[in-house]
Structures are given as structure tokens and as C-alpha cells.
Write an enzyme that holds these catalytic residues in place. Structure first.
Site, short mmCIF file in Angstrom:
data_model
loop_
_atom_site.label_atom_id
_atom_site.label_comp_id
_atom_site.label_asym_id
_atom_site.label_seq_id
_atom_site.Cartn_x
_atom_site.Cartn_y
_atom_site.Cartn_z
N HIS A 138 -82.52 77.02 37.78
CA HIS A 138 -82.40 76.71 39.22
C HIS A 138 -83.00 75.33 39.45
O HIS A 138 -83.74 74.81 38.61
CB HIS A 138 -83.10 77.76 40.10
CG HIS A 138 -84.58 77.88 39.84
ND1 HIS A 138 -85.49 76.94 40.27
CD2 HIS A 138 -85.30 78.82 39.18
CE1 HIS A 138 -86.71 77.30 39.91
NE2 HIS A 138 -86.62 78.44 39.23
N ASP A 168 -89.60 96.17 27.85
CA ASP A 168 -90.54 95.95 26.75
C ASP A 168 -91.96 96.28 27.20
O ASP A 168 -92.49 95.67 28.13
CB ASP A 168 -90.44 94.48 26.30
CG ASP A 168 -91.12 94.24 24.98
OD1 ASP A 168 -92.36 94.30 24.94
OD2 ASP A 168 -90.41 93.99 23.98
N SER A 217 -89.13 81.21 34.75
CA SER A 217 -87.80 80.69 35.09
C SER A 217 -87.30 79.80 33.96
O SER A 217 -87.98 78.86 33.56
CB SER A 217 -87.84 79.89 36.39
OG SER A 217 -88.11 80.71 37.48
#
Length: 450
Positions: A272, A399, A414
Site C-alpha cells: 500500500h 501459526d 505490511s
């Protein structure tokens, strides 16, 4: 008696007309509901690999035609894909008597397609073969291998000019509240020049205003992608300092994760863009730098409270590991140094196109413990045609080690690569605030097509 019969017949006609209206409305509502339900099942842009036969299995009652697009005027021309195949039907472009025609395609069944050259096609599709559905762009691309990264990166970006993040007021030398820029500037404007002199940074701009001594200043600003000139007259505050009454910013810093490295030393990260924290607008990049980063702390995420990675960054030349050349909605991109490539612990792998992604097991790569590691996730949603390109994928962390360390997806992750079936699928972009175990992701083809 006859009058009573006439009234009964009139009521029956009104009742029948009402039923017809209700039935018609129900049919229309059902048609719209079905249309919307199928709308995002086929993406508006489909990418396929050149020279490779691929299967498209959208399971949608949509059919239509496909034809090649001529670049000059976007009109159908002769050359078509090598073939499309579905339910025992097969049509090859070379077998057609009239190559200027399109060939039919039907997504009710699995369709196999192949095109040998980089090219562009269009599909005109109809729902149930009758209701106009959408026009789909088909891009034939060269297959690509990318090296997944997952390393933490320190980010510094400098804006082009200075960004206006707020408009305020102050008391002038006479004690009156004033706001010189109130009706001239807006939050989100970039001030590029003052009296035809380029604005270098925030300090430079403040000095220009102070040196104006109250004279009107012509500002060249960029607003919504367009550059225009405006005039603002500074006023003196109670300390006899010349001000415009605006808050400005000229840079941003933070940490994130590198998604991939390419063979030409280029990289993609974040998944992003870097937006200004106050305006929420994509920052207008002049220059940017990647820095070596060390993760020194983890704030675990919980439902309603996103966590974050804390990194230690020294912003000096010895720690520079790359240059950021683009800040886009799909991520940040640029060139990384040789040491990043040499330190890579992974081999190049193929990319997965969006229609190849499956619901089910996958992995993400991130460096929450200092080194890039694989962690298990589940792909629980694949939105092929979502308006928000940064949220095409939804992953759920399963996990146990990562859940213990971070609580799921947290800020700073991110850009973490998403891997499925040995292919690079995309990158993590956002955490779901109300469920920290889940996060959004962007398709890798969106990052490559920025």
C-alpha cells in the site's frame, strides 16, 4: 346489482394489476441480486502468461466473445488467442475462415486459453448469455520469477514541496484572530513554489514567509493533481512574526516489510502507499530512502487494538540499503543495494495470478524475530474484483508461534510476502482491527502492474 358486479370486476382488475407490479418488482429485484452476486466473480482485468496454456474456472453462467485489441483505436483485429476450450469445444484462430471475427467463450464450464505473444484482448460478456455483464480486459504478460524477501525496512520519504496538513488561525499584532490562508489553501495542498522559487523543505518555506514582511506571496500549489497559482498575504502575530496560519509537513518515516526483489535489483514493498497521517492522502514523493532496520520490540495485537513492530533505525548514509522512486496505492518501489540481494535467503519463485489463488493453506514471510521466517496462514477470502485493491485477499494466521509473538497481523508487517503452492501470491497490507488474527492482502499482479 349490475353496479355491484362492475365494482367487483374493477377491484379484481386493480388487484390483478397490483399482483403484476409486485411480480415484476420481484423479478427485477431477483435479477439485480443475481447480477450483484456474480459481479465480482470475474475480475475486470485478467492476466495470463504468454506461451502457457492456462485454465480459467470462474464457475459463472456468463458467456460472450473475445477479440484482440488494436492499440491505435482499440478495434477488433485478426489475431486471436491460440485457442479457448471448454466442455469438448475447441476453436483455434488459425482454423478460422475469417480472422477478423471474435471467438465465443463460455465460463459456465472450465476454459483453457493460450496466447503465444504479449498482447491485449477484450471479452464482452453477458450473464446467462442475455444480460450485459461486463467488459473484461485480458492482458498477456511475460511469466516472472521474483525473490520473496520479508526483511524489515526503515522508510524515509520527502515530499515534493511541502504538504498542507491543516488550516488554523492566530492572534495578529492587534489581538484579532486571523487566518490568512483560510480561503486560499486547503488541507492536502502541496506548495511547490513561492514567487517562482522552488520550495525545498518546511524550514525553507517558513523562512520565505518570515522574509515576506507582509507582502502578498504567489504560491504555486498542486491540488488534486493540478497545479495552479494562488495569492496569500501573511500577517504578523503578537511576536511580530509573519505567518500564514497553516500546518505543513515535508517528510514521513516508518518501518515496513520488503515484499520482493527482482533480477534487475528493483524491489516492491508495503503493498500500500505511504499516506499522510493527517490528510490520509497519498504523499507526493520527491525522493525516498530505505534504511537497514533492527526490530527491537513487539506490541501484541488484540481484538480492537492493533499491535505494532518497533524498529531501530539510524538515518545515516552507512545504513542506506536502497532508493524509493515511486509511492503508489499498490506500494513503494525502487532500487535496492547489492548487499540486500546478497543477503537474501530465498530463491526466486514464480508469481501466482489472482485466478490461480486457492482458499486454504498458505504462508507469510516476516522478520518478527530478526530473521525472515515462514509462518502458516489460511487464505479465507479471495475477492477477484474488489474496488479496494489493497484488500483483495483475506488471510487468517494459524501459526501458533506467530500468534504467541504478535497476536496475528500487526503494524510493520505490511509488505510481508504471501506464498501458496510455491508461488508468490501477494503481500499483507492491513490488519482487521476487530480480529487481529486476520489481515488483508494485495495481489502480486497488482503490485507488478502499478
Amino acid at each position: 346489482m349490475n353496479r355491484l358486479i362492475d365494482m367487483t370486476k374493477q377491484q379484481e382488475r386493480i388487484y390483478r394489476a397490483f399482483l403484476y407490479i409486485v411480480l415484476a418488482a420481484a423479478v427485477i429485484a431477483l435479477t439485480i441480486a443475481v447480477y450483484l452476486a456474480y459481479w465480482d466473480k470475474i475480475p475486470s482485468t485478467i492476466k495470463i502468461r504468454a506461451g502457457v496454456e492456462q485454465e480459467l474456472d470462474f464457475k459463472v453462467p456468463v458467456s460472450g466473445k473475445i477479440y484482440r485489441v488494436k492499440e491505435e483505436d482499440a478495434a477488433p483485429v485478426a489475431s486471436l488467442p491460440d485457442h479457448t476450450e471448454g466442455e469438448g469445444t475447441k476453436q483455434a484462430a488459425g482454423d478460422r475462415a475469417d480472422d477478423t471475427e471474435s471467438i465465443p467463450i463460455d465460463f459456465t464450464h472450465k476454459v483453457r486459453v493460450k496466447a503465444n505473444a504479449i498482447d491485449t484482448y477484450k471479452m464482452d460478456l453477458k450473464l446467462f448469455g442475455v444480460i450485459p455483464y461486463k467488459n473484461v480486459d485480458v492482458e498477456v504478460i511475460q511469466d516472472k520469477l521474483l525473490t520473496p524477501s520479508g526483511i524489515p525496512i526503515g522508510i524515509y520519504v520527502k515530499t515534493s514541496g511541502v504538504l498542507v496538513v491543516g488550516i488554523g488561525e492566530f492572534e495578529n499584532s492587534e489581538g484579532k484572530k486571523v487566518s490568512p490562508a483560510k480561503y486560499a489553501l486547503q488541507k492536502g495542498d502541496y506548495i511547490l513554489q513561492v514567487n517562482n522559487v522552488m520550495v525545498e523543505n518546511k524550514k525553507h518555506f517558513i523562512g520565505m514567509v518570515e522574509a515576506s514582511e507582509g507582502e502578498s506571496m504567489v504560491l504555486s500549489i498542486k491540488r488534486n493533481g493540478e497545479v495552479t497559482d494562488i495569492m496569500v498575504t501573511p500577517e504578523a502575530n503578537q511576536n511580530q512574526e509573519w505567518k500564514m496560519g497553516i500546518w505543513i509537513r515535508d517528510n514521513a518515516q516508518g518501518i515496513g516489510t520488503m515484499t520482493y526483489e527482482d533480477a534487475d535489483s528493483s524491489f516492491g514493498a508495503l503493498g500500500h502507499g505511504i499516506n499522510d497521517v493527517d490528510t490520509s492522502l497519498l504523499m507526493n514523493l520527491e525522493e525516498g530512502t530505505l534504511y537497514r532496520t533492527e526490530i527491537v520490540g513487539i506490541t501484541r495485537g488484540s481484538n480492537g487494538s492493533p499491535g505494532e513492530l518497533t524498529g531501530y533505525i539510524e538515518y545515516d548514509s552507512d545504513n542506506v540499503i536502497g532508493e524509493i522512486t515511486e509511492n503508489t496505492e499498490e506500494g513503494i518501489f525502487g532500487i535496492c543495494d547489492e548487499e540486500v540481494e546478497e543477503a537474501s535467503v530465498f530463491e526466486p519463485i514464480p508469481i501466482a495470478l489472482k485466478q490461480e489463488i486457492e482458499m486454504g493453506p498458505a504462508q507469510i514471510i516476516c522478520s518478527v524475530t530478526g530473521e525472515p521466517e515462514f509462518y502458516d496462514v489460511e487464505i479465507v477470502e479471495v475477492n477477484l474484483d474488489r474496488d479496494n485493491i489493497n484488500r483483495g485477499i483475506v488471510v487468517k494466521v494459524v501459526d501458533e508461534k506467530l500468534l504467541t509473538l504478535t497476536g496475528g497481523i500487526i503494524q510493520g508487517m505490511s509488505g510481508s510476502p504471501i506464498i501458496q503452492n510455491g508461488k508468490l501470491v501477494g503481500a499483507v497490507t492491513h490488519v482487521l482491527v476487530q480480529d487481529s488474527t486476520r489481515g488483508y492482502g494485495i495481489f502480486i499482479e497488482e503490485m507488478l502492474g502499478h
